[in-house]
Design an enzyme around this catalytic site. Structure first.
Site, PDB file in Angstrom:
ATOM      1  CE  LYS A 176     -40.438  53.684  18.351  1.00 54.59           C
ATOM      2  NZ  LYS A 176     -39.281  54.609  18.533  1.00 54.59           N
TER       3      LYS A 176
ATOM      4  NE  ARG B 283     -43.364  59.388  19.328  1.00 51.75           N
ATOM      5  CZ  ARG B 283     -42.692  59.017  18.229  1.00 51.75           C
ATOM      6  NH1 ARG B 283     -43.304  58.444  17.224  1.00 51.75           N
ATOM      7  NH2 ARG B 283     -41.396  59.228  18.169  1.00 51.75           N
TER       8      ARG B 283
ATOM      9  NE  ARG C 197     -35.551  61.965  12.755  1.00 56.61           N
ATOM     10  CZ  ARG C 197     -36.261  61.024  13.384  1.00 56.61           C
ATOM     11  NH1 ARG C 197     -36.280  59.790  12.920  1.00 56.61           N
ATOM     12  NH2 ARG C 197     -36.940  61.315  14.461  1.00 56.61           N
TER      13      ARG C 197
ATOM     14  NE  ARG D 160     -36.976  62.463  19.085  1.00 59.03           N
ATOM     15  CZ  ARG D 160     -36.195  61.844  18.200  1.00 59.03           C
ATOM     16  NH1 ARG D 160     -35.027  62.353  17.876  1.00 59.03           N
ATOM     17  NH2 ARG D 160     -36.591  60.732  17.622  1.00 59.03           N
TER      18      ARG D 160
HETATM   19  P1  AMP Z   1     -39.999  59.283  14.937  1.00 59.75           P
HETATM   20  O1  AMP Z   1     -39.456  59.273  13.557  1.00 59.75           O
HETATM   21  O2  AMP Z   1     -40.991  58.174  15.193  1.00 59.75           O
HETATM   22  O3  AMP Z   1     -38.916  59.333  16.001  1.00 59.75           O
HETATM   23  O4  AMP Z   1     -40.835  60.639  15.091  1.00 59.75           O
HETATM   24  C1  AMP Z   1     -40.225  61.893  14.984  1.00 59.75           C
HETATM   25  C2  AMP Z   1     -41.128  62.974  15.557  1.00 59.75           C
HETATM   26  O5  AMP Z   1     -42.370  62.998  14.848  1.00 59.75           O
HETATM   27  C3  AMP Z   1     -41.519  62.795  17.013  1.00 59.75           C
HETATM   28  O6  AMP Z   1     -40.529  63.286  17.908  1.00 59.75           O
HETATM   29  C4  AMP Z   1     -42.805  63.598  17.074  1.00 59.75           C
HETATM   30  O7  AMP Z   1     -42.546  64.985  17.086  1.00 59.75           O
HETATM   31  C5  AMP Z   1     -43.443  63.287  15.731  1.00 59.75           C
HETATM   32  N1  AMP Z   1     -44.310  62.080  15.803  1.00 59.75           N
HETATM   33  C6  AMP Z   1     -44.128  60.895  15.160  1.00 59.75           C
HETATM   34  N2  AMP Z   1     -45.098  60.030  15.473  1.00 59.75           N
HETATM   35  C7  AMP Z   1     -45.916  60.682  16.334  1.00 59.75           C
HETATM   36  C8  AMP Z   1     -47.088  60.304  17.048  1.00 59.75           C
HETATM   37  N3  AMP Z   1     -47.626  59.081  16.928  1.00 59.75           N
HETATM   38  N4  AMP Z   1     -47.668  61.236  17.850  1.00 59.75           N
HETATM   39  C9  AMP Z   1     -47.151  62.472  17.983  1.00 59.75           C
HETATM   40  N5  AMP Z   1     -46.042  62.886  17.361  1.00 59.75           N
HETATM   41  C10 AMP Z   1     -45.423  62.000  16.541  1.00 59.75           C
END
Ligand code: AMP
Length: 216
Positions: free
Chosen positions: A13, A88, A160, A171
């Protein structure tokens, strides 16, 4: 267009949100990118978020909602936006509804990207991210022109910390428990559109465009 892109981690996404943002000239708002920028800058918010992110947990709702409220205080969101990785959780979705009602810029569509767990684990464990501009690559499906180097700015590519396979499985569990309840939430509002996210990047972009034409 005012859109939410959501789905399990690694479903692609983020790639699609970036591409759409470039095609339409609307901001791409990724809470994950914003958090990683805060970590890189060493801010108090970054320090707090890091401990949750590194183990594959969600950052607390109040932190995320505050960050989004600050972002929506900027004028560029008036032209439209694509939210990626937010909301989320149900409290985040409800807070977003309140914020956008107040700003009079309601969401027009929620694109739910789906793919089987194994596809997601495969995609995410091969993912590499630019240490400077956060552009993403995949070792097999979308390799950079020069190994280990970002095509855009020449900076090094890293995995990452939360993209290692064990963390990805964690996750996915968190996704099922905390984020999947958003499916019925947006279904009830009549806003949910499903995107089968198993093909190549171009194919999925074409599917996204088909769905957006139907929404407009
Ligand atoms: P992403 O890059 O969207 O996969 O986000 C990486 C990490 O950031 C996630 O595994 C969460 O730990 C944190 N994170 C990102 N967006 C959110 C959100 N909306 N709510 C809570 N944690 C978030």
């Amino acid at each position: 267009m005012r859109l939410i892109f959501f789905g399990p981690p690694g479903v692609g996404k983020g790639t699609q949100a970036k591409r759409l943002s470039e095609r339409r000239g609307i901001p791409h708002i990724s809470t994950g990118d914003m958090l990683r920028e805060s970590i890189a800058a060493g801010t108090p918010l970054g320090l707090k978020a890091k401990s949750f992110m590194n183990v594959g947990n969600l950052v607390p709702d109040d932190v995320i909602i505050g960050m989004i409220e600050d972002r929506f205080a900027q004028k560029d969101v008036r032209e439209g936006f694509v939210l990626d990785g937010f909301p989320r959780t149900l409290p985040q979705a409800e807070a977003l509804d309140r914020l956008l009602t107040r700003l009079r810029i309601p969401i027009q569509g929620v694109l739910f990207f789906t793919a089987p767990d194994e596809v997601v684990v495969d995609r995410i464990s091969g993912r590499r991210t630019c240490s400077r501009c956060q552009a993403t690559y995949h070792l097999r499906f979308q390799p950079p022109k020069r190994e280990g180097t970002c095509d855009r700015d020449g900076a090094g590519l890293l995995q990452r910390p939360d993209d290692a396979e064990a963390k990805v499985r964690e996750r996915l569990k968190v996704y099922q428990a905390m984020t999947a309840p958003l499916i019925p939430y947006y279904e009830k509002k009549g806003q949910l559109r499903r995107v089968a996210a198993q093909g190549g990047v171009e194919e999925i972009s074409a599917e996204v465009e088909r769905i957006l034409t139907a929404i407009q």
